[in-house]
Design an enzyme around this catalytic site. Structure first.
Site, PDB file in Angstrom:
ATOM      1  CB  SER A   1      -0.969  -0.013   1.186  1.00 42.13           C
ATOM      2  OG  SER A   1      -1.852  -1.095   1.098  1.00 42.13           O
TER       3      SER A   1
ATOM      4  CG  ASP B   1      -2.988  -1.005  -2.303  1.00 44.85           C
ATOM      5  OD1 ASP B   1      -3.078   0.149  -1.832  1.00 44.85           O
ATOM      6  OD2 ASP B   1      -3.472  -1.999  -1.733  1.00 44.85           O
TER       7      ASP B   1
END
Length: 451
Positions: free
Chosen positions: A102, A245
């Site tokens: 992420s 992401d």
């Protein structure tokens, strides 16, 4: 073995903490835990990743683990996490795997798992997978041979399919909206600009040239300075920043002011209420959301349900009550009618649709929330559990809560993915919030110093 899973999958420094061996073991354990018991057909797994160079290595290990457990694999390449969740559901796969950390810096990577339907895993399933990993560390699993070994296929049009889904979910065309989108040199670099353009917006993309090493590097949702400058420079109506992401969003106004997840949730909640799609006139948010969101929703007749931190807990609450909107202050917004997890691009589309439908600026829409001053200090610690639970720390938290009364609050929690304790304080003034937060943070540092 220590706890593998944090608030959003397994993360660590690639090839140090998160090794190919661990990735392979996790894949085998996930296949055996999540695959249907009916073995009349091989289990099916969808595997995607973000743009980190280490994702290539870890993807190879995951695919090897899955196929060695007898699962067929569909590789979808570089795609946002919510796209992999969507394709997992569309393919009626038994599980989905995303290689991503992420918003974490490039040396890190992670493994996120989805169950059938593209849903995140409950705690009890994660514990089963961890137990299986521990067992497989010393005991060989039942390995298929010959035709029982899984096969690997590449899906070449996954991005197109995902973009069509996103654009089809937009409640209003975006003509007249000019947006700068910071793609964080991550998984959204291709799909976000395309989706926004196909929905009608004029798009200026920045940090959309990933090279495997530059993901989240002074860009994306954790570093919006460049986005602010670009919005003002191009005279855009707003800016949108995604993380590596693309499962979350941070927005900025035409003047470059930040609009966080709390404000985005409020904007979307009012839009959905007006459209009659906000089920039970209820919004789900985590304990990290600003008190200002609670007050704003109450004034609008919208009920707010609180959960623990983590969009999977928001999802669980949404699914349990059949609700339509939830999210986190960090910008993970979940709309179950269109996605099984937080989706930054979907959120950006709906945010701009509200602007286009009302003719109002983002600043005007966001003003529905008057945020209380909030100070968040991420305290590096040797042991995040010790740092948060020390008696001196707990005593100081109780004293601070008594001082603040109904005009503020204190939230202390260990990070689920990093060696940090997060100290968050809200108060009537920023000076008070900072003084209280720094007082508690110093005690946390003392309780568990970094080695």
């Amino acid at each position: 073995m220590g706890r593998l899973f944090g608030t959003d999958g397994v993360r660590g420094r690639a090839n140090a903490d998160l090794t190919p061996e661990l990735a392979l073991a996790l894949a085998v354990a996930a296949a055996h835990t999540l695959a249907e018991t009916d073995r009349s057909h091989p289990p099916l797994a969808v595997v995607g990743r973000d743009t980190r160079a280490s994702g290539e290595m870890l993807e190879a290990a995951v695919v090897a683990g899955l196929t060695s457990a007898g699962a067929n694999v569909v590789r979808v390449g570089v795609l946002p996490t919510p796209a992999v969740a969507f394709l997992t559901a569309e393919a009626k796969a038994d599980l989905g795997v995303v290689l991503s950390a992420s918003h974490n810096p490039m040396p890190d990577n992670g493994i996120k798992l989805f169950a059938a339907g593209g849903h995140k895993l409950p705690d009890e399933i994660e514990m089963q997978i961890e137990a299986a990993v521990e067992t497989n560390a010393t005991t060989a699993w039942d390995r298929p041979t010959g035709a029982g070994i899984g096969r690997v296929h590449d899906l070449l049009d996954g991005a197109d399919h995902y973009v069509q889904h996103l654009v089809g979910a937009v409640p209003h065309r975006l003509e007249g909206i000019k947006v700068v989108v910071d793609c964080a040199n991550g998984a959204a670099a291709e799909v976000a600009p395309v989706a926004y353009r196909e929905a009608g917006a004029e798009v200026i993309a920045i940090h959309a040239e990933p090279n495997g090493l530059n993901i989240n590097d002074d860009c994306g949702s954790n570093h919006i300075e460049g986005l602010r400058e670009a919005v003002v420079e191009h005279g855009a109506h707003l800016g949108i920043a995604h993380d590596g992401d693309a499962d979350r969003i941070v927005a900025v106004t035409a003047d470059g002011d930040e609009v966080d997840g709390d404000q985005v949730m409020a904007i979307l909640a009012l839009a959905m209420r007006d459209a009659g799609t906000l089920t039970q006139d209820t919004l789900v948010a985590t304990v990290m959301s600003n008190l200002g969101l609670r007050l704003a929703m109450s004034a609008q007749g919208i009920r707010l349900i609180e959960t623990k931190v983590g969009d999977r807990y928001v999802l669980e609450a949404l699914r349990a009550s059949g609700l339509a909107l939830g999210g986190e202050q960090s910008g993970h917004i979940v709309m179950p009618a269109h996605a099984t997890t937080g989706d930054g691009v979907l959120t950006g589309l709906h945010l701009m649709a509200r602007m286009a439908a009302t003719g109002k600026s983002l600043a005007e829409l966001a003003s529905v929330v008057t945020k209380l001053p909030q100070v968040l200090i991420n305290v590096p610690v040797g042991d995040r559990t010790v740092g948060a639970a020390a008696p001196a720390v707990r005593a100081e938290v109780e004293r601070a809560e008594a001082e603040l009364g109904e005009t503020g609050r204190v939230l202390l929690r260990p990070s689920g993915t990093e060696p940090l304790v997060r100290v968050m304080v809200e108060a009537a003034t920023e000076a008070t919030a900072r003084e209280v937060a720094e007082r508690i943070a110093e005690l946390v540092r003392t309780a568990s110093p970094v080695a």
